[in-house]
Design a protein around this motif. Sequence first.
Motif, mmCIF file in Angstrom:
data_model
loop_
_atom_site.group_PDB
_atom_site.id
_atom_site.type_symbol
_atom_site.label_atom_id
_atom_site.label_comp_id
_atom_site.label_asym_id
_atom_site.label_seq_id
_atom_site.Cartn_x
_atom_site.Cartn_y
_atom_site.Cartn_z
ATOM 1 N N PHE A 93 0.810 -1.210 0.000
ATOM 2 C CA PHE A 93 0.000 0.000 0.000
ATOM 3 C C PHE A 93 0.848 1.267 0.000
ATOM 4 O O PHE A 93 0.318 2.360 -0.235
ATOM 5 N N ARG B 136 -10.014 -5.712 0.504
ATOM 6 C CA ARG B 136 -10.825 -4.530 0.170
ATOM 7 C C ARG B 136 -12.285 -4.745 0.541
ATOM 8 O O ARG B 136 -12.952 -3.834 1.057
ATOM 9 N N ALA C 291 -12.636 -4.505 4.347
ATOM 10 C CA ALA C 291 -12.438 -3.118 4.782
ATOM 11 C C ALA C 291 -13.697 -2.294 4.502
ATOM 12 O O ALA C 291 -14.139 -1.502 5.350
ATOM 13 N N CYS D 29 -16.330 -0.529 7.323
ATOM 14 C CA CYS D 29 -16.773 0.866 7.211
ATOM 15 C C CYS D 29 -18.295 0.947 7.103
ATOM 16 O O CYS D 29 -18.923 1.860 7.666
ATOM 17 N N TRP E 53 -9.249 11.298 -3.162
ATOM 18 C CA TRP E 53 -8.368 10.290 -2.578
ATOM 19 C C TRP E 53 -6.937 10.458 -3.092
ATOM 20 O O TRP E 53 -5.982 10.284 -2.320
ATOM 21 N N LEU F 180 -1.811 4.113 -2.043
ATOM 22 C CA LEU F 180 -2.857 4.063 -1.029
ATOM 23 C C LEU F 180 -4.085 4.878 -1.433
ATOM 24 O O LEU F 180 -5.209 4.535 -1.069
ATOM 25 N N GLY F 181 -3.878 5.955 -2.190
ATOM 26 C CA GLY F 181 -5.018 6.742 -2.653
ATOM 27 C C GLY F 181 -5.943 5.927 -3.543
ATOM 28 O O GLY F 181 -7.169 5.987 -3.406
ATOM 29 N N GLU G 82 -6.138 2.660 -3.535
ATOM 30 C CA GLU G 82 -6.729 1.622 -2.688
ATOM 31 C C GLU G 82 -7.929 2.176 -1.926
ATOM 32 O O GLU G 82 -8.971 1.521 -1.826
ATOM 33 N N CYS G 83 -7.797 3.377 -1.376
ATOM 34 C CA CYS G 83 -8.922 3.993 -0.660
ATOM 35 C C CYS G 83 -10.088 4.254 -1.605
ATOM 36 O O CYS G 83 -11.249 4.087 -1.220
ATOM 37 N N VAL H 53 -11.806 0.884 -2.122
ATOM 38 C CA VAL H 53 -12.578 0.501 -0.942
ATOM 39 C C VAL H 53 -13.840 1.356 -0.821
ATOM 40 O O VAL H 53 -14.923 0.856 -0.493
ATOM 41 N N PHE H 54 -13.713 2.651 -1.111
ATOM 42 C CA PHE H 54 -14.881 3.529 -1.025
ATOM 43 C C PHE H 54 -15.933 3.161 -2.065
ATOM 44 O O PHE H 54 -17.137 3.201 -1.781
#
Length: 609
Positions: free
Chosen positions: A65, A95, A98, A102, A147, A156-157, A159-160, A163-164
Amino acid sequence: MHPRPPEDRQESAIEPIATPQRGGADSDGSTGHSHNPRRGRLADIVILAGVFVAFWGLTVLAPEFSQPFDRETSTLSVALDPAQLPHYAARSLLRMFAALACSVAFSFVYATIAARVRGAERFMIPILDVLQSVPVLGFLAVTLPLWLALFPDTVLGLECAAVFAIFTSQVWNMTFGFYQSLIAQPRELDEAARAMGLSRWQRFWKLDAPSGAFPLVWNGMMSFGGGWFFLIASEVFTVGRSEQALPGIGSFAAAASRESRIDLLLLAAAVMVLLVVGVNVVFWRPLTAWAERFRLGDTDTSEPQTSAVYDLLRRSAIPRALARVMRPLSDGIETAMRALGTTGRRPAGERARATRLRSHRTASMRIAATALALALLAAGVVAALAFVASEVGLSEFLTTTGLGVVTLARVVVVVTLGTLVWVPIGVWIGLNPRVTRVAQPIVQVLASFPANFLFPLFALALISTGVSLDVGGFLLMALGSQWYILFNVIAGAAAIPIDLRESARSLRLGRALTWRTLYAPAVFGSWVTGALAAAGGAWNASIVSEIVSYGDTTLTATGLGAYIAGATAAGDTVRVLVGVAVMSVLVVAANRLVWRRLYRLAQTRFSLA
């Protein structure tokens, strides 16, 4: 959420009051079997080994990540190496969980505020209704730059963002389910909580969370399946003018389709089946078996949920030890809540005076805040329309509305055909416990399997036969939405009281009359729930089913889904904004004009309560 173990019952004066009343079960959820120390030690070893493997996996994946990424020069791709599939599956699974974590946290906070804060539901539930109408690609297109700005130099951006995107495909159904459980709590439980003087923190963990556990788990399981469906769209997206693919089983399937590798597509589908079945066995089946204990009222059944993993956890001492370790944290939060004045017990007269004072003090503030919010909203709408007019012209709304009507017609056909096919089958399964025990896990797996993994194969079939995607798109859209109807109808049929079935047999009603007077009214509410979810799934599925590719050939159907998908792939954020806005308006209008009225009809005329 879990009750305290039996040996700790003397240490607390307050226990969960939303516990089940199931015959043959002890208060701690056990079934009365004697405890075998050898089995308990074996269970501890197995659980510790599983935790060790999970942490090892996180340790291996974590460094990936922080890999460097530059949106201008970097290009992420996926290698079509079958040996990498276990690694890709682990990345996708991380993912998914995660996003699920959330979603649970969001559901707890948002639904509790909407249900418990006076006046909050007036604007929070309509907001939720609008948010669930926004397609996944719409959220991804809008939030991806954010992100990337938060994490500008690492992967990581992205990946976020992935996930979002999965989060937005899971959370709304779970939040609505938990909110419904809160507002439908029996009055006697509410009065008991008030009489016991529970603080808001205590009330949540002793009443709200346990009473909402069962619907939250089942809605979570269905939403998790919806997340699998949008895995490809969440792992492959456009950044600027380049396509980026995060390592995952969804991006692997997309790359195999682009390279016309049927063998690798089938291999990815096989791994996906193993992944879905494994998650169902290791995670969802024990969770649903545990959630059975929190059903409200007399819900004893002859076919309770069973799970070998859940039995293993009950034999182990590790969960009870973990509860003891976490208890100081819970006590500390409770002390902080009391210090902030959030305790629940106050004299009735004092509560009444405080309520009157608060209502007088906040009435004018509420009016002013509402007026300000409406003014800001109107200014925002005007600014957005001016932006669209300057970029593509307001006539673009007319074009997308016409495309939206075409997609709406597909949604209506899919829901209608799904109803005609799956309602009779669902009633038959639900009325036969033996069939239910065999069929329900199969339906859960089928509902969780992402049908769009097979879309390239359908595209190849359409190319070979010369059938237009305008026709074949109905089938593709149905694959992503039909299971909601079947799943809910099975649950509704299984809930029909036995005495009503026996009465129909005693009166010797014919099959047609039994359907008209008993089965159809009894499952009507469940059908409405399933059909609404199927319609929402069909709208979202239109984005990936109205434009499909195999190799260098891309098939496109006429519709709003293809419009949004094409604009997203081209990085045309203005047209994405227009398409998402039109789709949201159509979905919300359908909810208000059709589904809400059907819900009201189900509650007033066809409720078994």
